[in-house]
Write a protein that holds these residues in place. Structure first.
Motif, PDB file in Angstrom:
ATOM      1  N   UNK A 120       0.838  -1.216   0.000  1.00 24.08           N
ATOM      2  CA  UNK A 120       0.000   0.000   0.000  1.00 24.08           C
ATOM      3  C   UNK A 120       0.865   1.255   0.000  1.00 24.08           C
ATOM      4  N   UNK A 121       2.074   1.143   0.554  1.00 25.77           N
ATOM      5  CA  UNK A 121       3.019   2.269   0.558  1.00 25.77           C
ATOM      6  C   UNK A 121       3.907   2.249  -0.690  1.00 25.77           C
ATOM      7  N   UNK A 122       3.605   1.335  -1.618  1.00 21.02           N
ATOM      8  CA  UNK A 122       4.385   1.152  -2.853  1.00 21.02           C
ATOM      9  C   UNK A 122       5.829   0.763  -2.547  1.00 21.02           C
ATOM     10  N   UNK A 123       5.976  -0.162  -1.575  1.00 24.33           N
ATOM     11  CA  UNK A 123       7.288  -0.667  -1.174  1.00 24.33           C
ATOM     12  C   UNK A 123       7.269  -2.190  -1.200  1.00 24.33           C
ATOM     13  N   UNK A 124       8.457  -2.771  -1.222  1.00 26.46           N
ATOM     14  CA  UNK A 124       8.562  -4.216  -1.070  1.00 26.46           C
ATOM     15  C   UNK A 124       8.194  -4.588   0.360  1.00 26.46           C
ATOM     16  N   UNK A 125       7.568  -5.734   0.503  1.00 18.98           N
ATOM     17  CA  UNK A 125       7.266  -6.274   1.824  1.00 18.98           C
ATOM     18  C   UNK A 125       8.021  -7.576   1.989  1.00 18.98           C
ATOM     19  N   UNK A 126       7.357  -8.582   2.544  1.00 17.48           N
ATOM     20  CA  UNK A 126       7.964  -9.911   2.592  1.00 17.48           C
ATOM     21  C   UNK A 126       8.214 -10.392   1.168  1.00 17.48           C
ATOM     22  N   UNK A 127       7.345  -9.982   0.270  1.00 14.68           N
ATOM     23  CA  UNK A 127       7.503 -10.230  -1.161  1.00 14.68           C
ATOM     24  C   UNK A 127       7.680  -8.875  -1.836  1.00 14.68           C
ATOM     25  N   UNK A 128       8.291  -8.848  -3.012  1.00 19.91           N
ATOM     26  CA  UNK A 128       8.470  -7.559  -3.682  1.00 19.91           C
ATOM     27  C   UNK A 128       7.132  -6.989  -4.152  1.00 19.91           C
TER      28      UNK A 128
END
Length: 169
Positions: A120-128
């Motif tokens: 939602x923040x347009x960032x990678x998380x646990x997955x890209x």
């Protein structure tokens, strides 16, 4: 560390075995138990003398120098470097990405769920972060990643993908 010569070989007590292998005494007790050795722990059997357990130093060297590094290596990511053949701009669906990572559907769902806030923040998380998201025919969303993005993410990520549905070895 106490050292005693038993049968012509130097042996050390439990505290010495722990110090020598950089493991806790509890770990040494566990790994040298008959049950763990039967299951293939690779640790030596203790020699009982004067109501104490004694461990051959040569065997502890093998554990420290060979067995423990093998355990560390096997705990690393199953996929360190990949070269995904094909058009780098081709969009691959989540199912294909999951197969490349060799994780279960449950693990994928877990990582995707943990990634949503970052996405939602347009960032990678646990997955890209995905490259394309569209409504799925049966409800929910279908996400796609460019082949290049998957390859880059796998090749630069640290640690390992741990599958919570797969038993540890």
């Amino acid at each position: 560390m106490e050292i005693r010569n038993i049968g012509g070989q130097p042996h050390t007590d439990i505290a010495g075995a722990a110090e020598f292998t950089c493991r806790s005494e509890a770990t040494v007790r566990l790994k040298t138990s008959p049950k763990q050795r039967e299951q293939g722990s690779g640790w030596p059997a203790p020699v009982k003398q004067d109501k104490k357990s004694w461990f051959p130093i040569d065997e502890l060297k093998r554990v420290r120098d060979i067995l423990l590094p093998q355990i560390v290596e096997s705990a690393r990511a199953r996929v360190h470097q990949v070269n995904l053949v094909g058009d780098p701009e081709e969009l691959l669906p989540a199912a294909e990405f999951r197969k490349i990572l060799d994780i279960s559907q449950g693990a994928w769902d877990f990582y995707a769920g943990r990634s949503k806030a970052a996405w939602k923040r347009h960032e990678d998380g646990y997955l890209p972060l995905f490259d394309l998201e569209e409504p799925a025919p049966t409800g929910g969303m279908t996400r796609y990643w460019k082949r290049r993005r998957i390859q880059e993410w796998i090749n630069v990520r640290g640690g390992s993908v741990q599958d919570p549905d797969r038993p540890t070895e």
